[in-house]
Design a protein around this motif. Structure first.
Motif, PDB file in Angstrom:
ATOM      1  N   SER A   1      -0.269   6.437  -1.999  1.00 31.11           N
ATOM      2  CA  SER A   1      -0.281   7.888  -2.196  1.00 31.11           C
ATOM      3  C   SER A   1       1.133   8.454  -2.271  1.00 31.11           C
ATOM      4  O   SER A   1       1.421   9.343  -3.077  1.00 31.11           O
ATOM      5  N   LEU A   2       2.023   7.938  -1.430  1.00 39.39           N
ATOM      6  CA  LEU A   2       3.410   8.422  -1.462  1.00 39.39           C
ATOM      7  C   LEU A   2       4.132   7.959  -2.724  1.00 39.39           C
ATOM      8  O   LEU A   2       5.007   8.657  -3.231  1.00 39.39           O
TER       9      LEU A   2
ATOM     10  N   LEU B   1       8.233   2.026   4.492  1.00 41.60           N
ATOM     11  CA  LEU B   1       7.935   1.838   5.915  1.00 41.60           C
ATOM     12  C   LEU B   1       6.440   1.622   6.131  1.00 41.60           C
ATOM     13  O   LEU B   1       6.036   0.753   6.916  1.00 41.60           O
ATOM     14  N   ALA B   2       5.601   2.386   5.440  1.00 35.68           N
ATOM     15  CA  ALA B   2       4.147   2.220   5.565  1.00 35.68           C
ATOM     16  C   ALA B   2       3.714   0.848   5.065  1.00 35.68           C
ATOM     17  O   ALA B   2       2.875   0.183   5.690  1.00 35.68           O
TER      18      ALA B   2
ATOM     19  N   LEU C   1      10.250  10.166   0.180  1.00 37.36           N
ATOM     20  CA  LEU C   1       8.891   9.640   0.073  1.00 37.36           C
ATOM     21  C   LEU C   1       8.908   8.140  -0.189  1.00 37.36           C
ATOM     22  O   LEU C   1       8.069   7.404   0.337  1.00 37.36           O
ATOM     23  N   SER C   2       9.868   7.686  -0.964  1.00 37.29           N
ATOM     24  CA  SER C   2       9.994   6.259  -1.234  1.00 37.29           C
ATOM     25  C   SER C   2      10.322   5.482   0.040  1.00 37.29           C
ATOM     26  O   SER C   2       9.802   4.386   0.270  1.00 37.29           O
TER      27      SER C   2
ATOM     28  N   GLU D   1       8.908   5.560  12.511  1.00 27.86           N
ATOM     29  CA  GLU D   1      10.016   5.972  11.631  1.00 27.86           C
ATOM     30  C   GLU D   1       9.499   6.733  10.425  1.00 27.86           C
ATOM     31  O   GLU D   1      10.078   7.744  10.016  1.00 27.86           O
ATOM     32  N   GLY D   2       8.425   6.229   9.834  1.00 26.01           N
ATOM     33  CA  GLY D   2       7.845   6.900   8.671  1.00 26.01           C
ATOM     34  C   GLY D   2       7.338   8.283   9.009  1.00 26.01           C
ATOM     35  O   GLY D   2       7.590   9.253   8.290  1.00 26.01           O
TER      36      GLY D   2
END
Length: 136
Positions: A98-99, A122-123, A116-117, A59-60
């Motif tokens: 990083s995001l 998701l990460a 990005l959030s 998904e990310g």
């Protein structure tokens, strides 16, 4: 792919070049999706957590732009046991960090910052799920 390739991705996530960071994040998420798919059926692993991690990574990745250059990244087989997944968990956490940095940048518009959030979350969720696959 070797440990040095994982290190290159890790270094690229700290780049000041936004495109390089997004490409590295895409590569990490793509690589980890494949890794999770491959370890789902491992004996003594939590297949549900592996599938959750794969889904979150997928998904990310799908929410990020395709990298403009480069080739697909494949994960080296992880070492056995819980410690074998630590490099991948750390990479996912680094993607999240990083995001976070990119979404907080003054140059990020509201839509980009929101996207990005979402990928950051998701990460982070994928990292937690992956950490639980082998009982870490």
């Amino acid at each position: 792919m070797s440990a040095s390739a994982l290190l290159r991705l890790d270094t690229q996530l700290d780049s000041k070049d936004v495109a390089a960071v997004l490409a590295a994040a895409w590569d990490v998420l793509s690589m980890t999706t494949g890794l999770c798919d491959s370890i789902t059926a491992e004996e003594d692993s939590d297949e549900l957590q592996a599938m959750i991690a794969a889904q979150k990574c997928s998904e990310g990745r799908d929410r990020l732009p395709l990298p403009e250059t480069g080739r697909p990244v494949t994960a080296p087989p992880p070492e056995p046991g819980p410690a074998g997944l630590i490099p991948y968990v750390r990479l996912l956490e680094h993607v999240s960090d990083s995001l976070t940095r990119l979404s907080a940048a003054e140059t990020a518009d509201e839509g980009t910052s929101r996207a990005l959030s979402q990928v950051k979350d998701l990460a982070s969720g994928a990292a937690m799920a992956l950490a639980a696959v082998r009982g870490q």
